[in-house]
Structures are given as C-alpha cells and as structure tokens.
Design a protein around this motif. Structure first.
Motif, mmCIF file in Angstrom:
data_model
loop_
_atom_site.group_PDB
_atom_site.id
_atom_site.type_symbol
_atom_site.label_atom_id
_atom_site.label_comp_id
_atom_site.label_asym_id
_atom_site.label_seq_id
_atom_site.Cartn_x
_atom_site.Cartn_y
_atom_site.Cartn_z
ATOM 1 N N SER A 119 21.993 -9.400 0.447
ATOM 2 C CA SER A 119 21.431 -8.172 1.060
ATOM 3 C C SER A 119 21.841 -6.617 0.384
ATOM 4 C CB SER A 119 21.367 -7.926 2.531
ATOM 5 O OG SER A 119 20.749 -9.114 3.303
ATOM 6 N N VAL A 120 20.872 -5.907 0.065
ATOM 7 C CA VAL A 120 21.436 -4.359 -0.449
ATOM 8 C C VAL A 120 20.341 -3.405 -0.048
ATOM 9 C CG1 VAL A 120 22.327 -5.253 -2.594
ATOM 10 C CG2 VAL A 120 19.858 -4.967 -2.580
ATOM 11 N N ARG A 121 20.822 -2.292 -0.023
ATOM 12 C CA ARG A 121 19.955 -1.242 0.450
ATOM 13 C C ARG A 121 19.213 -0.463 -0.807
ATOM 14 N NH1 ARG A 121 20.790 -0.406 5.977
ATOM 15 N NH2 ARG A 121 19.235 0.906 5.803
ATOM 16 N N ARG A 122 17.809 -0.556 -0.591
ATOM 17 C CA ARG A 122 17.117 0.164 -1.481
ATOM 18 C C ARG A 122 15.970 1.284 -1.135
ATOM 19 N NH1 ARG A 122 20.483 -1.339 -4.323
ATOM 20 N NH2 ARG A 122 20.643 -2.764 -6.163
ATOM 21 N N PRO A 123 15.660 1.882 -1.688
ATOM 22 C CA PRO A 123 14.691 3.002 -1.477
ATOM 23 C C PRO A 123 13.377 2.149 -1.086
ATOM 24 C CG PRO A 123 15.905 4.011 -3.442
ATOM 25 C CD PRO A 123 16.300 2.542 -3.275
ATOM 26 N N LEU A 124 12.744 2.925 -0.225
ATOM 27 C CA LEU A 124 11.314 2.309 0.197
ATOM 28 C C LEU A 124 10.430 1.683 -0.940
ATOM 29 C CD1 LEU A 124 10.368 1.359 3.090
ATOM 30 C CD2 LEU A 124 8.983 3.410 3.011
ATOM 31 N N HIS A 125 10.255 2.797 -2.084
ATOM 32 C CA HIS A 125 9.424 2.374 -3.082
ATOM 33 C C HIS A 125 9.795 1.364 -3.979
ATOM 34 C CE1 HIS A 125 12.269 4.951 -5.019
ATOM 35 N NE2 HIS A 125 11.725 4.769 -6.288
ATOM 36 N N GLN A 126 11.048 1.045 -4.034
ATOM 37 C CA GLN A 126 11.613 -0.159 -4.761
ATOM 38 C C GLN A 126 11.294 -1.588 -4.103
ATOM 39 O OE1 GLN A 126 15.627 0.718 -6.034
ATOM 40 N NE2 GLN A 126 14.862 2.549 -7.075
ATOM 41 N N LEU A 127 11.057 -1.523 -2.629
ATOM 42 C CA LEU A 127 10.762 -2.699 -2.093
ATOM 43 C C LEU A 127 9.549 -3.461 -2.394
ATOM 44 C CD1 LEU A 127 12.074 -2.161 1.479
ATOM 45 C CD2 LEU A 127 13.306 -3.173 -0.421
ATOM 46 N N PRO A 128 9.186 -4.756 -2.428
ATOM 47 C CA PRO A 128 7.983 -5.314 -3.018
ATOM 48 C C PRO A 128 6.899 -4.672 -1.884
ATOM 49 C CG PRO A 128 9.662 -7.014 -3.188
ATOM 50 C CD PRO A 128 10.473 -5.659 -2.488
ATOM 51 N N HIS A 129 5.818 -4.482 -2.189
ATOM 52 C CA HIS A 129 4.848 -3.893 -1.419
ATOM 53 C C HIS A 129 3.313 -3.838 -2.208
ATOM 54 C CE1 HIS A 129 5.951 -0.296 -3.387
ATOM 55 N NE2 HIS A 129 4.695 0.291 -3.240
ATOM 56 N N TYR A 130 2.574 -3.681 -1.322
ATOM 57 C CA TYR A 130 1.250 -3.428 -1.919
ATOM 58 C C TYR A 130 0.193 -2.598 -0.981
ATOM 59 C CZ TYR A 130 -1.649 -7.009 0.796
ATOM 60 O OH TYR A 130 -2.189 -7.812 1.781
ATOM 61 N N THR A 131 -0.837 -2.006 -1.331
ATOM 62 C CA THR A 131 -1.656 -1.040 -0.448
ATOM 63 C C THR A 131 -2.520 -1.996 0.141
ATOM 64 O OG1 THR A 131 -1.482 0.770 -2.066
ATOM 65 C CG2 THR A 131 -3.183 0.817 -0.524
ATOM 66 N N PHE A 132 -2.525 -1.952 1.495
ATOM 67 C CA PHE A 132 -3.302 -2.802 2.246
ATOM 68 C C PHE A 132 -4.830 -2.222 2.276
ATOM 69 C CE2 PHE A 132 -4.958 -4.628 6.334
ATOM 70 C CZ PHE A 132 -4.894 -5.866 6.044
ATOM 71 N N GLY A 133 -4.780 -0.807 2.917
ATOM 72 C CA GLY A 133 -6.099 -0.272 3.047
ATOM 73 C C GLY A 133 -5.869 1.192 3.417
ATOM 74 N N ARG A 134 -6.833 1.890 4.144
ATOM 75 C CA ARG A 134 -6.794 3.043 4.724
ATOM 76 C C ARG A 134 -7.215 3.005 5.939
ATOM 77 N NH1 ARG A 134 -5.499 6.192 0.335
ATOM 78 N NH2 ARG A 134 -6.042 5.441 -1.744
ATOM 79 N N LEU A 135 -7.080 4.211 6.813
ATOM 80 C CA LEU A 135 -7.427 4.287 7.958
ATOM 81 C C LEU A 135 -8.767 4.899 8.192
ATOM 82 C CD1 LEU A 135 -4.083 5.369 9.498
ATOM 83 C CD2 LEU A 135 -4.897 3.226 9.143
ATOM 84 N N MET A 136 -9.584 4.431 9.034
ATOM 85 C CA MET A 136 -11.076 4.878 9.295
ATOM 86 C C MET A 136 -10.619 6.408 9.910
ATOM 87 S SD MET A 136 -13.654 3.250 8.365
ATOM 88 C CE MET A 136 -14.813 4.248 9.561
ATOM 89 N N ASP A 137 -11.513 7.500 9.573
ATOM 90 C CA ASP A 137 -11.597 8.505 10.172
ATOM 91 C C ASP A 137 -10.279 9.629 9.506
ATOM 92 O OD1 ASP A 137 -14.238 8.457 11.638
ATOM 93 O OD2 ASP A 137 -12.747 7.370 13.242
ATOM 94 N N PHE A 138 -9.700 8.963 8.780
ATOM 95 C CA PHE A 138 -8.407 9.724 8.101
ATOM 96 C C PHE A 138 -8.260 8.899 7.062
ATOM 97 C CE2 PHE A 138 -4.423 12.274 9.609
ATOM 98 C CZ PHE A 138 -4.647 13.151 8.558
ATOM 99 N N GLU A 139 -8.865 8.978 6.018
ATOM 100 C CA GLU A 139 -8.931 8.262 4.785
ATOM 101 C C GLU A 139 -7.696 8.701 3.749
ATOM 102 O OE1 GLU A 139 -11.632 9.351 5.935
ATOM 103 O OE2 GLU A 139 -12.704 7.416 6.429
ATOM 104 N N ASP A 140 -7.343 9.739 4.045
ATOM 105 C CA ASP A 140 -5.912 10.339 3.364
ATOM 106 C C ASP A 140 -4.606 9.692 3.845
ATOM 107 O OD1 ASP A 140 -7.270 12.851 1.964
ATOM 108 O OD2 ASP A 140 -7.983 12.835 4.031
ATOM 109 N N ILE A 141 -4.612 8.849 4.664
ATOM 110 C CA ILE A 141 -3.876 8.175 5.016
ATOM 111 C C ILE A 141 -3.868 6.718 4.615
ATOM 112 C CG2 ILE A 141 -2.318 7.290 6.953
ATOM 113 C CD1 ILE A 141 -2.209 10.334 6.906
ATOM 114 N N SER A 142 -2.562 6.339 3.756
ATOM 115 C CA SER A 142 -2.872 4.591 3.228
ATOM 116 C C SER A 142 -1.832 3.798 4.185
ATOM 117 C CB SER A 142 -2.184 4.731 1.776
ATOM 118 O OG SER A 142 -3.088 5.630 1.050
ATOM 119 N N LEU A 143 -2.162 2.657 4.225
ATOM 120 C CA LEU A 143 -1.582 1.704 4.958
ATOM 121 C C LEU A 143 -0.924 0.714 3.839
ATOM 122 C CD1 LEU A 143 -0.831 0.759 7.828
ATOM 123 C CD2 LEU A 143 -2.673 -0.861 7.666
ATOM 124 N N TYR A 144 0.431 0.456 3.898
ATOM 125 C CA TYR A 144 1.152 -0.294 3.039
ATOM 126 C C TYR A 144 1.730 -1.635 3.785
ATOM 127 C CZ TYR A 144 0.664 3.611 -0.015
ATOM 128 O OH TYR A 144 0.288 4.532 -0.769
#
Length: 266
Positions: free
Chosen positions: A28-53
C-alpha cells in the motif's frame, strides 16, 4: 468516458493505493488522487459543470503511466458489476435503451463513424460519446449493489471503489459582488443536484476573491477623446500577503460554519 480529465494534482489529501508486487506480496502506498485508476462516470443533472468520477484504488499498478482503466478492467467492470447493478433496479421500459454489455456500448459509440465511411459522407469522429440518464430514486440501491458485487471472488480488485465529484471554472456562473449573493447562487445550483447528506466530511469549496477596476473592458470601450494615459492604460491589481491573511481570518470567523452546524472548509 474511459479517459478522464483529471490529469493534474487537485491539491487534496493523498489516498491509499493497493497493489501486488512482483513477488506476490501486497503493498500500500499513498498517491495523489489523480494518479489512482479512475474514469469519468457522468455529470449531474441541473449542474452539468460537476463531473462524477469512479476511483478504484486496488487497480493501481506501480508501472502504470496513465491513470485510465485498462480495456480488460473496464470490460469486467461494465459486464460484471455496473450494468447488472443498474438493470436490477430499472424497469424494462428504461433498460431497453441502455447498453447490455461493454461490447454493445462500444459498438454503439463507433457505429456512426463506421456508417459514415461506408456511405462516403462527411468525416465524423471514430467514436461518439453516448450518455444515458439514470433516475435518482434507485441510485442508493444501485451503489450498495455495486459495493457488494466488488467483494465477490474474482471481482475483489474493484473493492474500495469510491465516488468523487469535481467541478472547476465556476467563476462566471456563481460570482457576485457580495458574499451572500455569491453563496446563494452556488447553492441554487448545488442543492438541485447534490444531497449533502451523501457528501463526506472532507468535501470543500475553493473560494476566490478578485478586485477589478470599475471601468469597462478596453477591448470594447470606445476610444477616449482625451486619450490620457490614466484612461487607456491597463492595470493589474496584486494582493499583499497581509491583506490575504486578514481576509482569510475574517472569512473563517464569519462564514466558516453553516447555519445547520456543519463545518465547511475553505
């Protein structure tokens, strides 16, 4: 979207990433959030400027060069966890419009580009970004099912998956001359899309303050008749450190706590 736009440090606390070394030992190692495996799941209705990962800390690999999910892991996630969880709680009138598998979604996203080439029409992108609406009523049950599925044998490399909301460049949407009006503008959008009861205690809002000369833009203003230097010269305003410290102390003391008693960090 398999490719995320989180490519730089978000200046948040690092998270534990888990992996198995070449000798079969777990690490186990500590890593910045953007270095963890992830993908963009979608956006929020009525607030499309917010992304959900969606983040998967157990998919971390020491040798990885990018934080996107591999095609193999993405296929397993879609076919074994995500799509079955969604189908379990949605009526057939809805799921008939959803992809039934990873391959189904992939073929749909490339169909327009393939058909365009066969018909010799104008060139279109090879892959289209498709989206589907998910009713909010069942989201809690879907998420619980996802967490349970990630603990099953053969899928435990997805355990610990977590959701992350992120939005930036909201200045022109929420800015206002007064603090009260600015926060009201933000809450007007946020409360329509997000139930704060589902947010963790480390959620925060980054607040900015700017001062601008009370004069129209030099790009659009008509040419001044006197053409004096004071009228036409551009100006840059810089903060002194003492001013920043004083403003920070005032903001924390006056607005650090919300009316409902929850602490909001700035």
């Amino acid at each position: 979207m398999a490719v995320s736009d989180l490519r730089s440090d978000l200046h948040l606390d690092s998270r534990l990433a888990h992996y198995v070394g070449p000798h079969g030992h777990a690490h186990s190692v500590r890593r910045p959030l953007h270095q963890l495996p992830h993908y963009t799941f979608g956006r929020l209705m009525d607030f499309e400027d917010i992304s959900l990962y969606l983040f998967s800390p157990h998919l971390y690999r020491v040798e990885q060069k990018v934080s996107r999910l591999s095609d193999h892991d993405f296929r397993t996630w879609m076919d074994k966890i995500l799509i079955p969880a969604i189908y379990q709680y949605q009526d057939s009138s809805l799921v008939q419009h959803y992809p039934s598998s990873y391959d189904h979604a992939r073929y749909n996203s490339t169909a327009r580009g393939v058909e365009g080439r066969s018909q010799r029409t104008d060139a279109t992108p090879r892959q289209q970004l498709l989206f589907h609406f998910l009713p909010p009523d069942s989201l809690h049950a879907v998420w619980d099912t996802i967490l349970q599925a990630a603990e099953r044998p053969g899928l435990r490399h997805f355990r610990g998956v977590f959701l992350f909301c992120h939005g930036k460049n909201l200045k022109c949407l929420t800015k206002d001359p007064t603090w009260r009006n600015m926060t009201s503008r933000f809450d007007e959008y946020c409360t329509k899309a997000v139930v704060e009861g589902y947010m963790t205690s480390d959620a925060y809002i980054d607040v900015g303050k700017e001062l601008c000369p009370a004069r129209g833009s030099g790009v659009t203003c008509e040419e001044k008749t006197n053409n004096s230097e004071d009228e036409v010269a551009a100006k840059t305003l810089l903060w002194k450190r003492c001013c920043l410290d004083a403003y920070s102390e005032w903001m924390q003391a006056s607005h650090g706590k919300e009316a409902d008693g929850h602490q909001r960090t700035f």
